[in-house]
Scaffold this active site. Structure first.
Site, PDB file in Angstrom:
ATOM      1  N   SER A 282       0.801  -1.460   0.083  1.00  0.00           N
ATOM      2  CA  SER A 282      -0.118  -0.048   0.119  1.00  0.00           C
ATOM      3  C   SER A 282       0.891   1.200  -0.079  1.00  0.00           C
ATOM      4  CB  SER A 282      -0.724   0.122   1.208  1.00  0.00           C
ATOM      5  OG  SER A 282      -0.092   0.371   2.545  1.00  0.00           O
ATOM      6  N   ASP A 283       0.335   2.290  -0.096  1.00  0.00           N
ATOM      7  CA  ASP A 283       1.261   3.557  -0.109  1.00  0.00           C
ATOM      8  C   ASP A 283       1.070   3.976   1.643  1.00  0.00           C
ATOM      9  OD1 ASP A 283       2.815   5.929  -0.203  1.00  0.00           O
ATOM     10  OD2 ASP A 283       1.646   6.561  -1.971  1.00  0.00           O
ATOM     11  N   TRP A 284       1.874   4.967   2.065  1.00  0.00           N
ATOM     12  CA  TRP A 284       1.925   4.945   3.449  1.00  0.00           C
ATOM     13  C   TRP A 284       0.497   5.378   4.034  1.00  0.00           C
ATOM     14  CZ3 TRP A 284       7.008   6.707   6.079  1.00  0.00           C
ATOM     15  CH2 TRP A 284       6.386   7.258   7.515  1.00  0.00           C
ATOM     16  N   GLY A 285       0.095   4.476   4.646  1.00  0.00           N
ATOM     17  CA  GLY A 285      -1.004   4.823   5.513  1.00  0.00           C
ATOM     18  C   GLY A 285      -2.427   4.698   4.652  1.00  0.00           C
TER      19      GLY A 285
END
Ligand code: NOJ
Length: 743
Positions: A282-285
């Protein structure tokens, strides 16, 4: 105790420490590890935390990371680097029950120890091989520092320069973008994944992140599937075909579904149709951020939606580690989903050789060899020279003569150090002695007979004019003025969208004041995006677009200023005249009421206060010499489905210097079952021509080059009339016509 010894033996067997286990395939070894894992350990592999190197996103305070590593609750960390540091954390992972090694990921976007030009600048070189070499150097340096995985290349097509992340990609064109995506993947991953001089690549951000509405970072994306397939997906497919080990989700929602939980993108396209075998992070968060999107109610639902859609690893949101075990136990996420994700992650760990030796990327000797490797700096300088774009050179003001008596160097970037690096770069304690400023580069270049004067003139963003007087005095005492203005390195990048992309603060006023002295002026523009600078473009003598060029910036700039390198860069994005034109891109459709020219305003598709075309078109870039193009010669005016035709031009260097031209081929399909762009880049070739020399350049056109996505999303070519254009940019071209005949 007995049980622990038994588990250790089994893992060694699976991990390959036993000779007979070496003969097993990676798939068998992955399965044997998987069989030993508890559900908690499996979910741990799908979990990634930020380290403490630096944060590249909003930090979640969490003091328990080391303990979680020791308990096998973590598959990967980002922002951990350096032999010592990575070794230390890997040792903790070796204390876990199954001793599954950690993967260390890092944003190595345009260099690690040696900073290269920002990716958009590199794209301006159109030099695919040098771009590959740039990524190769970055991969080597990073792998020597204990890093296994770079979150690059960023392959998002971008048509909106307000979006700060245009600096990180290859610009607006899917053909050029695809070649560059593949080159970067090959560069990072080297000859073979698992070699200790290579890191895993990560094609990001899947997908369509570059089309954020209004150019505002993280914003929604709303587009037809045809546009998605035709413009935004090709660079991802090219990265995949080049062997990209991993993919990263994008932050945006795509037509209402966040990309992180978009099963059409992840399971339908990437893992289904394209048969991608690596894993998706995933991307950050971004898993947890689906709550803010309004797509899920809480982290529990977020974890479920993302895992089911095919997101294998959760970067920093902690949604997986907190919820996936329960979700599996209550039957809301099938165990097979978790097993598949873990299998993908472990496969990469095996391919990287980490089960054989978890410390194989921690090697002090290799780290020392790459740390200040002169060959890496030489590649960076070559890349920087090729990235510079000459936008104007009235009266042949450039190159400057080495015997010029007095040169005034004016502007906030002449002596700037870290601004040369650009957004996604690393700061090292010795940067001030390593980075070559423009001042240093030019000082090295000129002889004793030349006096250099310096004035900062003004700041980048403050509006003080206190320095104008000093700058004017320097200009008045000089034969020629070289100015360097633009954006600071943190003005384009992640979360750096700007609604105004003019030269910031009083910089243009400073140029106007200096211009009033009547001295010849060269303006160099540092930026991470296309800026708007119409007055400068219309009034000063010469303009070089110098982006952010990295560690060797000043040397490359000096080479170009004095003609030791004849500029060869070409714009990878259209440069707008005003923000109101955005998005302005070359491969647009015609309308039912196209304007014939700028003064044609009678019920046509035009702005009443602005021409339709950009200030500088896609593909544009001058040289210190001139190139002329002959008419196009076609091998046949008829193309049949199983054949090809050849288009040939003769390009002549008619100027006074040797130079390199990028000969570009564009095609237009005149009538289609869906309307087709007015021009599409279909090929280019770079040719070096000595002064006076001519060369023939040929392009082969096959029906496959004419395919497009029709309204059923079928990728087909259609018989009919085509126009073909060849030239040095997307506007100034020669033209020919051919017919694609059905059998
Ligand atoms: C967020 C960015 O969007 C992504 O490109 C980057 O790789 C991660 N942060 C990690 O730094």
């Amino acid at each position: 105790m007995k049980q622990a010894a038994c588990i250790l033996f089994l893992v060694m067997l699976a991990g390959g420490l036993n000779v007979s286990a070496q003969k097993k395939t990676i798939a068998q070894r992955v399965d044997s590890v998987l069989r030993l894992m508890t559900l908690e350990e499996k979910v741990g592999q799908m979990n990634q935390y930020n380290g403490d190197w630096e944060a590249t996103g909003p930090i979640t305070k969490d003091g328990d990371k080391q303990n979680q590593i020791r308990r096998g609750m973590l598959g990967s960390m980002l922002n951990v680097t350096g032999v010592e540091h990575t070794r230390q954390l890997q040792q903790m992972a070796m204390q876990s029950r199954l001793k599954i090694p950690l993967l260390f990921g890092q944003d190595i976007i345009h260099g690690y120890r040696t900073t290269f030009p920002i990716p958009l600048a590199e794209a301006a070189s159109w030099d695919i091989e040098t771009i590959r070499q740039s990524a190769r150097v970055a991969g080597k340096e990073a792998a020597a520092a204990g890093v296994h995985w770079t979150f690059a290349p960023m392959v998002d097509i971008a048509r909106d320069p307000r979006w700060g992340r245009v600096m990180e990609g290859a610009g607006e064109d899917p053909y050029l973008g695809s070649l560059i995506a593949a080159a970067r993947v090959k560069g990072f991953q080297g000859r073979h994944l698992g070699d200790t001089d290579a890191v895993m690549a990560c094609a990001k951000h899947f997908a369509a992140y570059g089309a954020a509405i209004g150019g505002r970072d993280y914003n929604s994306v709303d587009m037809s599937l045809r546009s998605l397939w035709e413009y935004y997906l090709p660079p991802f497919k090219a990265a995949l075909d080049a062997g990209a080990a991993t993919f990263m989700n994008s932050f945006n929602d795509l037509n209402g579904i966040p990309a992180t939980a978009n099963s059409y993108l992840l399971r339908g396209v990437l893992k289904g149709k394209w048969k991608f075998k690596g894993f998706v992070v995933s991307d950050w968060g971004s898993v947890g951020e689906m709550i803010n999107h309004g797509y899920v109610k809480d982290n529990y639902e977020a974890a479920r939606a993302a895992a089911i859609a095919g997101c294998d690893m959760d970067m920093e949101s902690r949604s997986y580690i907190k919820n996936l075990v329960t979700l599996v136990k209550v039957g809301k996420v099938p165990l097979t989903v978790v097993d598949e994700a873990v299998r993908r992650i472990l496969t990469k760990k095996f391919e990287m050789g980490l089960f054989d030796d978890p410390f194989r990327y921690c090697n002090d000797a290799r780290a020392a060899k790459e740390w200040d490797n002169p060959a890496n700096l030489a590649t960076a300088k070559k890349m920087a020279e090729k990235s510079i774009v000459l936008l104007k050179n009235a009266g042949g003001l450039l190159p400057l003569s080495r015997t010029t008596k007095t040169i005034a160097l004016i502007g906030p970037f002449i002596k700037a150090v870290r601004d040369n690096l650009g957004f996604w770069s690393y700061e090292w304690p010795d940067d001030s002695s390593r980075i070559v400023t423009t001042w240093a580069g030019v000082s090295k270049k000129v002889g004793d007979g030349t006096t250099l004067l310096y004035a900062r003139g003004c700041g980048v963003t403050d509006s003080s004019r206190a320095g104008f007087a000093g700058a004017l005095a320097a200009a008045q005492n000089a034969d020629v003025v070289v100015m360097q203005v633009g954006e600071a390195r943190d003005m384009s990048g992640e979360a750096k969208s700007r609604s105004s992309i003019r030269l910031p603060a009083v910089q243009e006023d400073l140029i106007k004041a200096i211009q009033a002295t009547g001295k010849p002026i060269v303006v160099m523009i540092n930026a991470g995006r296309p800026l708007i600078f119409n007055w400068v473009a219309d009034n000063v003598g010469a303009i070089l677009y110098t982006w952010w060029l990295g560690t060797t910036a000043g040397d490359a700039i000096a080479d170009v200023l004095f003609g030791d390198y004849n500029p060869s860069g070409h714009l990878p994005m259209s440069f707008p005249r005003a923000e109101g034109q955005i998005p302005v891109y070359y491969n647009h459709f015609s309308t039912g009421r196209p304007a014939k020219n700028d003064s044609d305003l009678y019920y046509v598709s035009a702005y009443t206060d602005l021409p339709n075309d950009p200030k500088f078109p896609f593909g544009f870039g001058l040289s210190y010499t001139n190139f002329s193009y002959s008419d196009i010669r076609l091998s046949s005016a008829v193309l049949r489905p199983d054949q090809s035709i050849t288009a040939t031009v003769t390009v002549t260097n008619t100027g006074k210097m040797d130079g390199e031209e990028t000969v570009q081929l564009y095609i237009r399909d005149l009538v289609g079952s869906v309307v087709r762009p007015v021009r599409e880049l279909k090929g280019f070739q770079q040719v070096s021509l000595r002064r006076g020399e001519k060369k023939t350049v040929s392009f082969t056109i096959k029906p496959d080059d004419l395919r497009f996505y029709n309204d059923k999303l079928e990728y087909k070519f259609e018989p009919g009339d085509f126009r073909l254009y060849i030239g040095g940019n997307s506007r100034d071209v020669r033209e020919a016509a051919f017919l694609l005949k059905a059998d």
